[in-house]
Design an enzyme around this catalytic site. Structure first.
Site, PDB file in Angstrom:
ATOM      1  N   ARG A 189       4.939  -5.563   5.754  1.00  0.00           N
ATOM      2  CA  ARG A 189       3.729  -4.803   5.416  1.00  0.00           C
ATOM      3  C   ARG A 189       3.926  -3.322   5.699  1.00  0.00           C
ATOM      4  O   ARG A 189       3.550  -2.460   4.915  1.00  0.00           O
ATOM      5  CB  ARG A 189       2.535  -5.342   6.200  1.00  0.00           C
ATOM      6  CG  ARG A 189       1.251  -4.556   6.013  1.00  0.00           C
ATOM      7  CD  ARG A 189       1.015  -3.671   7.225  1.00  0.00           C
ATOM      8  NE  ARG A 189      -0.185  -2.872   7.039  1.00  0.00           N
ATOM      9  CZ  ARG A 189      -0.306  -1.635   7.480  1.00  0.00           C
ATOM     10  NH1 ARG A 189       0.677  -1.037   8.112  1.00  0.00           N
ATOM     11  NH2 ARG A 189      -1.412  -0.966   7.295  1.00  0.00           N
ATOM     12  N   HIS A 248       4.091   2.212   4.365  1.00  0.00           N
ATOM     13  CA  HIS A 248       4.558   3.506   4.844  1.00  0.00           C
ATOM     14  C   HIS A 248       5.848   3.995   4.207  1.00  0.00           C
ATOM     15  O   HIS A 248       6.148   5.180   4.277  1.00  0.00           O
ATOM     16  CB  HIS A 248       4.745   3.458   6.371  1.00  0.00           C
ATOM     17  CG  HIS A 248       3.481   3.163   7.089  1.00  0.00           C
ATOM     18  ND1 HIS A 248       2.406   4.029   7.097  1.00  0.00           N
ATOM     19  CD2 HIS A 248       3.096   2.078   7.810  1.00  0.00           C
ATOM     20  CE1 HIS A 248       1.425   3.496   7.810  1.00  0.00           C
ATOM     21  NE2 HIS A 248       1.815   2.310   8.241  1.00  0.00           N
TER      22      HIS A 248
END
Length: 111
Positions: A73, A78
Protein backbone atom coordinates in the site's frame (compact mmCIF):
# COMPACT_ATOMS: atom_id res chain seq x y z
CA UNK A 1 -13.90 4.49 15.25
CA UNK A 2 -14.21 1.37 13.14
CA UNK A 3 -13.42 -1.94 14.84
CA UNK A 4 -11.43 -4.86 13.48
CA UNK A 5 -14.50 -6.65 12.15
CA UNK A 6 -15.52 -3.58 10.16
CA UNK A 7 -11.98 -3.22 8.82
CA UNK A 8 -11.99 -6.89 7.87
CA UNK A 9 -15.24 -6.32 5.99
CA UNK A 10 -13.71 -3.25 4.29
CA UNK A 11 -10.85 -5.42 3.03
CA UNK A 12 -13.20 -8.12 1.74
CA UNK A 13 -15.35 -5.54 -0.01
CA UNK A 14 -12.27 -4.01 -1.65
CA UNK A 15 -11.20 -7.46 -2.82
CA UNK A 16 -14.66 -7.91 -4.36
CA UNK A 17 -14.27 -4.59 -6.16
CA UNK A 18 -10.90 -5.68 -7.56
CA UNK A 19 -12.42 -8.98 -8.69
CA UNK A 20 -15.22 -7.07 -10.41
CA UNK A 21 -12.80 -5.81 -13.09
CA UNK A 22 -9.95 -8.31 -12.81
CA UNK A 23 -12.29 -10.91 -14.25
CA UNK A 24 -11.80 -9.17 -17.60
CA UNK A 25 -8.24 -10.48 -17.61
CA UNK A 26 -4.67 -9.32 -17.74
CA UNK A 27 -4.85 -7.81 -21.23
CA UNK A 28 -7.77 -5.58 -20.23
CA UNK A 29 -5.86 -4.56 -17.11
CA UNK A 30 -2.72 -3.75 -19.09
CA UNK A 31 -4.52 -1.75 -21.75
CA UNK A 32 -7.30 0.04 -19.87
CA UNK A 33 -6.11 2.86 -17.65
CA UNK A 34 -9.46 3.08 -15.86
CA UNK A 35 -9.25 -0.57 -14.83
CA UNK A 36 -5.68 0.01 -13.64
CA UNK A 37 -6.73 2.99 -11.53
CA UNK A 38 -9.76 1.10 -10.16
CA UNK A 39 -7.69 -1.88 -9.10
CA UNK A 40 -4.83 0.15 -7.64
CA UNK A 41 -7.30 2.29 -5.70
CA UNK A 42 -8.92 -0.75 -4.10
CA UNK A 43 -5.53 -2.27 -3.32
CA UNK A 44 -4.77 0.98 -1.49
CA UNK A 45 -7.99 0.58 0.49
CA UNK A 46 -6.94 -2.95 1.44
CA UNK A 47 -3.62 -1.64 2.71
CA UNK A 48 -5.18 1.27 4.56
CA UNK A 49 -7.74 -0.93 6.29
CA UNK A 50 -4.98 -3.39 7.17
CA UNK A 51 -2.87 -0.62 8.70
CA UNK A 52 -5.84 0.30 10.90
CA UNK A 53 -6.29 -3.17 12.39
CA UNK A 54 -5.45 -3.50 16.06
CA UNK A 55 -2.13 -4.99 17.12
CA UNK A 56 -4.05 -7.68 18.97
CA UNK A 57 -5.95 -8.71 15.85
CA UNK A 58 -2.77 -8.84 13.79
CA UNK A 59 -1.02 -10.88 16.49
CA UNK A 60 -3.91 -13.37 16.56
CA UNK A 61 -3.67 -13.96 12.80
CA UNK A 62 0.02 -14.29 12.03
CA UNK A 63 -0.64 -16.45 8.97
CA UNK A 64 -1.76 -13.33 7.08
CA UNK A 65 1.12 -11.27 5.65
CA UNK A 66 -0.03 -7.99 7.22
CA UNK A 67 3.33 -6.16 6.97
CA UNK A 68 3.63 -6.99 3.27
CA UNK A 69 0.10 -5.74 2.59
CA UNK A 70 0.86 -2.44 4.33
CA UNK A 71 4.23 -2.12 2.56
CA UNK A 72 2.58 -2.67 -0.83
CA UNK A 73 0.00 0.00 0.00
CA UNK A 74 2.80 2.41 0.88
CA UNK A 75 4.43 1.87 -2.50
CA UNK A 76 1.11 2.37 -4.30
CA UNK A 77 0.42 5.61 -2.41
CA UNK A 78 3.82 7.19 -1.91
CA UNK A 79 5.91 5.83 -4.74
CA UNK A 80 3.34 5.74 -7.50
CA UNK A 81 6.05 6.30 -10.11
CA UNK A 82 7.49 2.89 -9.12
CA UNK A 83 4.23 1.00 -9.65
CA UNK A 84 4.90 -1.99 -11.84
CA UNK A 85 1.73 -3.23 -13.52
CA UNK A 86 3.09 -6.77 -13.77
CA UNK A 87 3.59 -6.82 -10.00
CA UNK A 88 0.12 -5.40 -9.40
CA UNK A 89 -1.40 -8.05 -11.64
CA UNK A 90 0.56 -10.81 -9.84
CA UNK A 91 -0.85 -9.56 -6.54
CA UNK A 92 -4.37 -9.58 -7.99
CA UNK A 93 -4.04 -13.00 -9.55
CA UNK A 94 -1.94 -14.84 -6.96
CA UNK A 95 -2.17 -13.09 -3.59
CA UNK A 96 -5.71 -11.72 -3.38
CA UNK A 97 -7.48 -15.09 -3.70
CA UNK A 98 -5.34 -16.48 -0.87
CA UNK A 99 -5.94 -13.39 1.26
CA UNK A 100 -9.66 -13.58 0.62
CA UNK A 101 -9.79 -17.21 1.72
CA UNK A 102 -7.86 -16.48 4.92
CA UNK A 103 -9.99 -13.45 5.79
CA UNK A 104 -13.26 -15.28 5.17
CA UNK A 105 -12.06 -18.05 7.49
CA UNK A 106 -11.22 -15.47 10.17
CA UNK A 107 -14.57 -13.82 9.68
CA UNK A 108 -16.49 -17.08 9.93
CA UNK A 109 -14.74 -17.98 13.21
CA UNK A 110 -15.71 -14.64 14.72
CA UNK A 111 -19.38 -14.81 13.73
Amino acid sequence: MRDDQERLQDILEAIAQVERYAIQGQIAFQTDELIQVWIVHHLQIIGEATASLSREFIAQHKDVPWPEIIAFRNILVHEYFRIDLKTVWRVVERDLPVLKTKLKAIQSKRN
